[in-house]
Design a protein around this motif. Structure first.
Motif, PDB file in Angstrom:
ATOM      1  N   THR A  38      -8.807   8.195   5.298  1.00 32.43           N
ATOM      2  CA  THR A  38      -7.870   7.196   5.093  1.00 32.43           C
ATOM      3  C   THR A  38      -8.181   6.793   3.531  1.00 32.43           C
ATOM      4  OG1 THR A  38      -7.016   6.705   7.105  1.00 32.43           O
ATOM      5  CG2 THR A  38      -6.255   5.216   5.151  1.00 32.43           C
ATOM      6  N   LYS A  39      -9.318   6.206   3.491  1.00 30.04           N
ATOM      7  CA  LYS A  39      -9.973   5.596   2.176  1.00 30.04           C
ATOM      8  C   LYS A  39      -9.818   6.625   0.921  1.00 30.04           C
ATOM      9  CE  LYS A  39     -12.963   2.203   4.091  1.00 30.04           C
ATOM     10  NZ  LYS A  39     -14.448   1.929   4.041  1.00 30.04           N
ATOM     11  N   ALA A  42      -6.382   6.795   0.024  1.00 29.47           N
ATOM     12  CA  ALA A  42      -6.115   5.835  -0.886  1.00 29.47           C
ATOM     13  C   ALA A  42      -6.337   5.917  -2.128  1.00 29.47           C
ATOM     14  CB  ALA A  42      -6.473   4.602  -0.222  1.00 29.47           C
ATOM     15  N   LYS A  58       1.476  -0.684  -8.708  1.00 26.91           N
ATOM     16  CA  LYS A  58       1.599  -1.929  -7.529  1.00 26.91           C
ATOM     17  C   LYS A  58       2.349  -1.166  -6.242  1.00 26.91           C
ATOM     18  CE  LYS A  58       1.452  -5.572 -10.758  1.00 26.91           C
ATOM     19  NZ  LYS A  58       2.026  -6.698 -11.249  1.00 26.91           N
ATOM     20  N   ILE A  61       0.064   0.794  -4.216  1.00 27.69           N
ATOM     21  CA  ILE A  61      -0.749   0.291  -3.756  1.00 27.69           C
ATOM     22  C   ILE A  61      -0.031  -0.337  -2.314  1.00 27.69           C
ATOM     23  CG2 ILE A  61      -2.490  -1.710  -3.819  1.00 27.69           C
ATOM     24  CD1 ILE A  61      -2.694  -0.954  -6.860  1.00 27.69           C
ATOM     25  N   LEU A  62       1.035  -0.980  -2.505  1.00 26.93           N
ATOM     26  CA  LEU A  62       1.651  -1.555  -1.598  1.00 26.93           C
ATOM     27  C   LEU A  62       1.905  -0.530  -0.185  1.00 26.93           C
ATOM     28  CD1 LEU A  62       3.881  -4.024  -3.260  1.00 26.93           C
ATOM     29  CD2 LEU A  62       2.010  -4.590  -1.888  1.00 26.93           C
ATOM     30  N   ALA A  64       0.419   2.142   0.139  1.00 26.25           N
ATOM     31  CA  ALA A  64      -1.058   2.493   0.806  1.00 26.25           C
ATOM     32  C   ALA A  64      -1.290   1.265   1.857  1.00 26.25           C
ATOM     33  CB  ALA A  64      -2.091   2.837  -0.280  1.00 26.25           C
ATOM     34  N   LYS A  65      -1.499   0.485   1.531  1.00 25.08           N
ATOM     35  CA  LYS A  65      -1.648  -0.840   2.445  1.00 25.08           C
ATOM     36  C   LYS A  65      -0.839  -0.915   3.520  1.00 25.08           C
ATOM     37  CE  LYS A  65      -3.357  -4.018  -0.994  1.00 25.08           C
ATOM     38  NZ  LYS A  65      -3.254  -5.389  -1.665  1.00 25.08           N
ATOM     39  N   GLU A  66       0.423  -0.676   3.437  1.00 28.03           N
ATOM     40  CA  GLU A  66       1.476  -0.624   4.612  1.00 28.03           C
ATOM     41  C   GLU A  66       1.080   0.525   5.683  1.00 28.03           C
ATOM     42  OE1 GLU A  66       5.268  -0.324   2.928  1.00 28.03           O
ATOM     43  OE2 GLU A  66       5.358  -2.567   2.406  1.00 28.03           O
ATOM     44  N   PHE A  68      -1.846   1.866   5.743  1.00 28.30           N
ATOM     45  CA  PHE A  68      -3.231   1.595   6.516  1.00 28.30           C
ATOM     46  C   PHE A  68      -2.975   0.498   7.337  1.00 28.30           C
ATOM     47  CE2 PHE A  68      -6.971  -1.316   6.640  1.00 28.30           C
ATOM     48  CZ  PHE A  68      -7.808  -0.464   6.760  1.00 28.30           C
ATOM     49  N   ILE A  69      -2.040  -0.450   7.256  1.00 24.80           N
ATOM     50  CA  ILE A  69      -2.049  -1.321   8.531  1.00 24.80           C
ATOM     51  C   ILE A  69      -1.238  -0.361   9.651  1.00 24.80           C
ATOM     52  CG2 ILE A  69      -0.611  -3.468   8.979  1.00 24.80           C
ATOM     53  CD1 ILE A  69      -0.802  -4.305   6.032  1.00 24.80           C
ATOM     54  N   LYS A  72      -3.781   1.639  11.235  1.00 31.25           N
ATOM     55  CA  LYS A  72      -4.732   0.804  11.886  1.00 31.25           C
ATOM     56  C   LYS A  72      -3.769   0.037  13.301  1.00 31.25           C
ATOM     57  CE  LYS A  72      -7.683  -3.495  11.360  1.00 31.25           C
ATOM     58  NZ  LYS A  72      -7.878  -4.423  10.402  1.00 31.25           N
TER      59      LYS A  72
END
Length: 522
Positions: A38-39, A42, A58, A61-62, A64-66, A68-69, A72
């Motif tokens: 995952t990293k 990203a 941006k 990134i958002l 990717a964060k979503e 990731f969440i 997870k």
């Protein structure tokens, strides 16, 4: 066996634990690899976002964060599910362990109880075996003691016991049979009727014994030549007219008439008497005399029938039946004159019917007519009882009378009380001593057979057949036969006679037992 089960359960638990640890390690490795991937992704996205455009950096990134969440959370869900499954498995293992431990405890208790019971059972078996041996020894001692006292072996003692029990059972059975018979005689109406029928006094009358041969006496042998005639024409004419065989032989002053029909034989005898008395003997005269004699005999038959019914007080008989009754005078049954027999039966039937409260006149009528079938004018294949019943029905006799005639030899069913009365009276008249002829040899043999049957029983000293075989007197040894056995012996002999012999009427069996004390004074 139990130790093997315990080892298997322990092995299963150890294997489950190792499997659990290995599963944990595998899951951690997978999670680490997933994070690394995952990293990398990203970083790649970020790099690509920087290259492509700063504007969308941006946003990427958002995203990717979503992502990731989201990954997870999914990973956490998977981990939670895995933990739950592992916890459930651990719980089942613990439950199994507790159940196994409980079963082990129960098995231990059962083993202890079973061991105690087995030991107790063994002790009881040993005790019973010792007791059994003691009982066998005591039994042997008792048997030896009894053998020494009685002087008998066990087999002999058993035989004597069985014999005594048999004798006791026979005596009890005979007493029961005698009591039952006495009770039946006192209480049963049917038995009372039988007693009445069997105790009526037999009537003794003069018997006319008929043969198939009649002897015609003549004054001298010179008459024989005149009866024979020239070349035998007279005797041939006489035989042709009468149907009787005339025998002229060397018998002094006698001519023999032979014929099975007594009426024809009587016609020939009377015709000969008239011809010899008159002295005129030739074929024409013979024919004339025979015809006159036939008419005379027929008239005499009718007169005999009329006198018979008048003497018996019977009225309203058809003339043909009266004529048939008259013909009975010239018939015989086993050497007993049929008319005398029928009169005797009629009188007995009247007496018995009066004793039983029945119609005496009707019974007397049936008794007189019961053998009319024995005097047929034409030959018939029917038994004489059924033929007589047909004649009675033809001449409108009472139904009870017809039934009594037809049933007196059991050819048809008895439908009234008169029928058995006629049957019994017929047997009484025919079976009375002297009523009917018997061949001397068979008569003597029957008496001998009666005595032999009595001698076949134990304790019989003497046996005598008396009263023409109507009574058997048996004298027994008083030492071997007591009073109870005497009654039993009488019953057994009567049953043996009833089963093994054929005889008319009844045979009375009388057992006589007496004790004599004899001393001599010197």
């Amino acid at each position: 066996m139990i130790e093997n089960i315990i080892l298997i359960i322990i092995g299963i638990g150890f294997g489950l634990a190792i499997g659990y640890i290995v599963a944990k390690l595998i899951e951690k490795n997978k999670a680490t690899i997933l994070l690394r991937n995952t990293k990398k992704e990203a970083l790649t996205i970020i790099k690509e976002a920087k290259v492509e455009a700063e504007a969308i950096k941006k946003d990427k990134i958002l995203q990717a964060k979503e992502k990731f969440i989201e990954l997870k959370s999914e990973h956490e869900k998977v981990i939670i599910a895995r933990d739950k499954k592992i916890a459930d498995a651990e719980k089942r293992v613990r439950d199994k362990e507790s159940q196994v431990s409980q079963e082990l405890d129960k098995n231990k208790k059962l083993n202890q109880e079973l061991t105690f019971k087995i030991s107790d059972y063994d002790k009881k078996i040993d005790f019973l075996e010792r007791k059994n041996e003691e009982i066998i020894k005591l039994h042997r001692k008792q048997v030896e003691h009894l053998e020494a006292i009685s002087g008998l072996s066990p087999d002999d003692a058993k035989k004597e016991l069985v014999a005594s029990l048999k004798e006791e059972a026979k005596t009890d059975a005979m007493s029961f049979i005698q009591e039952t018979i006495e009770e039946a005689k006192l209480t049963a109406q049917q038995e009372a009727r039988k007693v009445i029928l069997n105790t009526i006094q037999r009537v003794g009358v003069e018997q006319t014994v008929e043969n198939c041969v009649s002897v015609f006496n003549i004054e001298s042998d010179d008459v024989k030549g005149r009866i024979i005639g020239r070349e035998g024409r007279n005797i041939r004419a006489l035989e042709s007219e009468t149907g009787v065989e005339i025998i002229v032989d060397d018998t002094p002053e006698a001519i023999i008439l032979s014929c099975f029909d007594p009426v024809r034989r009587e016609i020939a005898r009377l015709s000969l008497h008239k011809l010899v008395t008159d002295g005129r003997i030739h074929p024409a005269r013979i024919e004339e005399v025979v015809k006159k004699t036939e008419k005379q005999i027929q008239q005499e038959i009718i007169e005999i029938g009329k006198r018979t019914v008048i003497d018996l007080g019977i009225h309203g008989l058809h003339p043909e039946l009266i004529k048939t009754i008259g013909r009975m005078k010239y018939r015989s049954s086993y050497g007993q004159n049929l008319l005398q027999h029928s009169r005797e039966v009629a009188n007995l039937c009247g007496l018995m019917a009066a004793e039983l409260g029945l119609n005496a006149k009707l019974a007397k009528r049936a008794g007189l007519l019961h053998d009319i079938g024995k005097v047929p004018e034409t030959e018939s294949e029917l038994p004489h009882a059924l033929l007589g019943m047909e004649w009675a029905q033809k001449f409108n006799e009472n139904e009870e009378v017809c039934n009594a005639i037809g049933a007196h030899h059991d050819e048809i069913e008895m439908k009234s009380l008169i029928a058995p009365i006629v049957q019994v009276c017929d047997a009484i008249s025919g079976a009375r001593p002297g009523a009917r002829r018997q061949v001397l040899d068979s008569y003597i043999q029957r008496l001998k057979d009666l005595e032999d049957i009595a001698f076949g029983f134990t304790g019989v000293q003497k046996a005598y057949a008396i009263q023409a075989g109507r009574e058997l007197r048996v004298i027994v040894e008083s030492e071997k036969v007591n009073d109870a056995k005497a009654s039993e012996l009488s019953f057994n002999i009567s049953q043996k006679i009833q089963n093994d012999m054929t005889y008319p009427g009844q045979v009375r069996v009388t057992v006589i037992r007496e004790t004599r004390a004899v001393n001599i004074a010197k």
